[in-house]
Design an enzyme around this catalytic site. Structure first.
Site, PDB file in Angstrom:
ATOM      1  N   TYR B 177       0.840  -1.201   0.000  1.00 49.23           N
ATOM      2  CA  TYR B 177       0.000   0.000   0.000  1.00 49.23           C
ATOM      3  C   TYR B 177       0.868   1.241   0.000  1.00 49.23           C
ATOM      4  O   TYR B 177       2.047   1.194   0.338  1.00 49.23           O
ATOM      5  CB  TYR B 177      -0.963   0.008   1.183  1.00 49.23           C
ATOM      6  CG  TYR B 177      -0.325   0.260   2.525  1.00 49.23           C
ATOM      7  CD1 TYR B 177       0.087  -0.785   3.330  1.00 49.23           C
ATOM      8  CD2 TYR B 177      -0.153   1.567   2.996  1.00 49.23           C
ATOM      9  CE1 TYR B 177       0.667  -0.564   4.562  1.00 49.23           C
ATOM     10  CE2 TYR B 177       0.431   1.806   4.232  1.00 49.23           C
ATOM     11  CZ  TYR B 177       0.837   0.740   5.013  1.00 49.23           C
ATOM     12  OH  TYR B 177       1.416   0.970   6.235  1.00 49.23           O
ATOM     13  N   CYS B 178       0.241   2.358  -0.385  1.00 53.20           N
ATOM     14  CA  CYS B 178       0.993   3.605  -0.447  1.00 53.20           C
ATOM     15  C   CYS B 178       0.103   4.776  -0.021  1.00 53.20           C
ATOM     16  O   CYS B 178      -0.638   4.662   0.944  1.00 53.20           O
ATOM     17  CB  CYS B 178       1.590   3.806  -1.829  1.00 53.20           C
ATOM     18  SG  CYS B 178       0.369   3.780  -3.156  1.00 53.20           S
ATOM     19  N   ARG B 179       0.189   5.883  -0.739  1.00 53.40           N
ATOM     20  CA  ARG B 179      -0.464   7.115  -0.275  1.00 53.40           C
ATOM     21  C   ARG B 179      -1.939   7.203  -0.591  1.00 53.40           C
ATOM     22  O   ARG B 179      -2.629   8.087  -0.074  1.00 53.40           O
ATOM     23  CB  ARG B 179       0.236   8.321  -0.893  1.00 53.40           C
ATOM     24  CG  ARG B 179       1.618   8.549  -0.325  1.00 53.40           C
ATOM     25  CD  ARG B 179       2.336   9.612  -1.112  1.00 53.40           C
ATOM     26  NE  ARG B 179       3.628   9.944  -0.511  1.00 53.40           N
ATOM     27  CZ  ARG B 179       4.594  10.594  -1.142  1.00 53.40           C
ATOM     28  NH1 ARG B 179       4.406  10.969  -2.409  1.00 53.40           N
ATOM     29  NH2 ARG B 179       5.722  10.874  -0.546  1.00 53.40           N
ATOM     30  N   LEU B 207      -3.090   4.226   2.694  1.00 52.43           N
ATOM     31  CA  LEU B 207      -3.308   4.438   4.122  1.00 52.43           C
ATOM     32  C   LEU B 207      -4.465   5.398   4.401  1.00 52.43           C
ATOM     33  O   LEU B 207      -5.254   5.149   5.313  1.00 52.43           O
ATOM     34  CB  LEU B 207      -2.039   4.935   4.815  1.00 52.43           C
ATOM     35  CG  LEU B 207      -2.214   4.947   6.338  1.00 52.43           C
ATOM     36  CD1 LEU B 207      -2.217   3.533   6.896  1.00 52.43           C
ATOM     37  CD2 LEU B 207      -1.158   5.789   7.022  1.00 52.43           C
TER      38      LEU B 207
END
Lengths: 223, 223
Positions: B177-179, B207
């Site tokens: 996962y990232c931004r 997130l």
DNA sequence: TGGCTCCTCCAATACTCTTTGGAATATCGT
DNA sequence: ACGATATTCCAAAGAGTATTGGAGGAGCCA
């Protein structure tokens, strides 16, 4: 085109929607369109804007995907592109009213103290509608009533209410609604009704809120 | 001040929020701030903007109530003013991506075909986390991991992933996962992992999406 | 206090957006 | 085809916004 340029291009696209929401005139047009589709001239009159300007603003909204249009003979009817648009514009307004002291003040200055009128929630009204113990008043202009209204609601445009108080039954609870949370018609109507002894409350969120809650809407049979 | 002037004043206030969302630079700053609070210089570097411009844009956002700041010694940390802000900005982005063909194209040009990577939903990941059968990779920069991450996630910044593939266990399902939904890190990471035979999928919404779903976030103990 | 760093403020430039009045266009009814 | 009406297009003026470089201010540390 490198990665950074692609990212900027993407954010540039996102900003198109933000830009569309960045003008008072366009937000007002969206609120009007949330009542139902309307022609350019009609919208211009309702928003007290020049037709040419209204046309330009509607094009901006259309370019951002917020509204759509269809032609019927000599006139062009614009409409909200979908319920998400009403929801999005509503969120922007609610956010401003909740977070910006100045916006809250402006809302109070225009609408008065609406909370003091104890707005009725959508679910509560829907329940009481089933029980038949409440008179629902649509105080928007008649054309908006025709474009869609709460089942069983009676149309009494805000500017006729004072003259038609005699028509109203005594003792029945009245719920008045209008264009939304930031429309004056219902709060003003409720104050007038109360001043004449009627037990009245406004509906929270007006017809757009009712629609967004997924509740049923009656559309007048087309003429 | 007559009624019309009051109405215009109210819509003018609403438009302040729209205006804040009307610039690519500001939307990017909001996405960065959705990861956690950051200093002006840090934000400027991350967004490849001049400090003075970043400062000005942050002031615009603050004036619209979208961000808040605090001073810590010589530097000033800005943060999102509340979860509604992340939700609001996210809605604008999702709306654009869904309704504007050009925005959809820009997203695809920057991120590639994310749907083809079969993003994992938040609830699904939360369920599988409990069962312990999945390795969660946080591919954002380390500082963002420190500011808050999914419980049990391992930090492997996207630019280190290629060099650290050997650390990863074989056979375990990986979720990266990232931004957020419009961040490249996770899709790129998933493609790299798959190219090396790891069964990987991205988390939908990054997130910020996880946070908005009300799921738990681990914050590194402050140093 | 002096020097350092981070941030804000300022002034100037280049854009972009808004609004207006009037001309151009499209459709309808005759 | 013509006149009437609704809308769009256009050009221009004015207002507002973005971005930059550099000056100024605020806090830290020696």
């Amino acid at each position: 085109m490198d990665e950074h340029a692609r990212k900027m291009a993407l954010y540039g696209q996102f900003a198109r929607v933000g830009k569309a929401l960045a003008s008072p005139a366009r937000l007002e047009l969206l609120d009007l369109l949330a009542q139902g589709e309307r022609s350019v001239e009609d919208l211009a009159a309702a928003a007290r804007m020049k037709t040419s300007n209204t046309s330009a603003q509607l094009h901006t909204l259309a370019a951002a995907g917020l509204v759509a249009s269809r032609r019927d003979g000599v006139r062009i009817y614009y409409r909200i592109a979908g319920h998400e648009v009403t929801a999005l514009a509503g969120r922007v307004q609610d956010f401003a009213a909740a977070r910006l002291a100045e916006a809250e003040r402006a809302a109070r200055g225009y609408l008065g103290d609406v909370a003091a009128l104890e707005p009725v929630g959508q679910d509560e009204l829907f329940r009481r509608l089933g029980e038949g113990q409440v008179l629902v008043l649509d105080v928007r202009p008649e054309a908006e009533y025709a474009a869609g209204h709460i089942p069983g609601a009676v149309s009494v445009p805000h500017d006729q209410l004072a003259a038609r108080l005699a028509e109203l039954p005594d003792g029945t609870d009245i719920v008045a609604y209008c264009r939304g949370r930031y429309c004056v018609f219902a709060p003003d109507a409720v104050r007038l009704l109360r001043a004449h002894g009627f037990p009245a409350r406004p509906l929270d969120g007006g017809l757009p809120g009712w629609r967004l809650a997924g509740l049923p809407v009656t559309v007048a049979a087309s003429a």
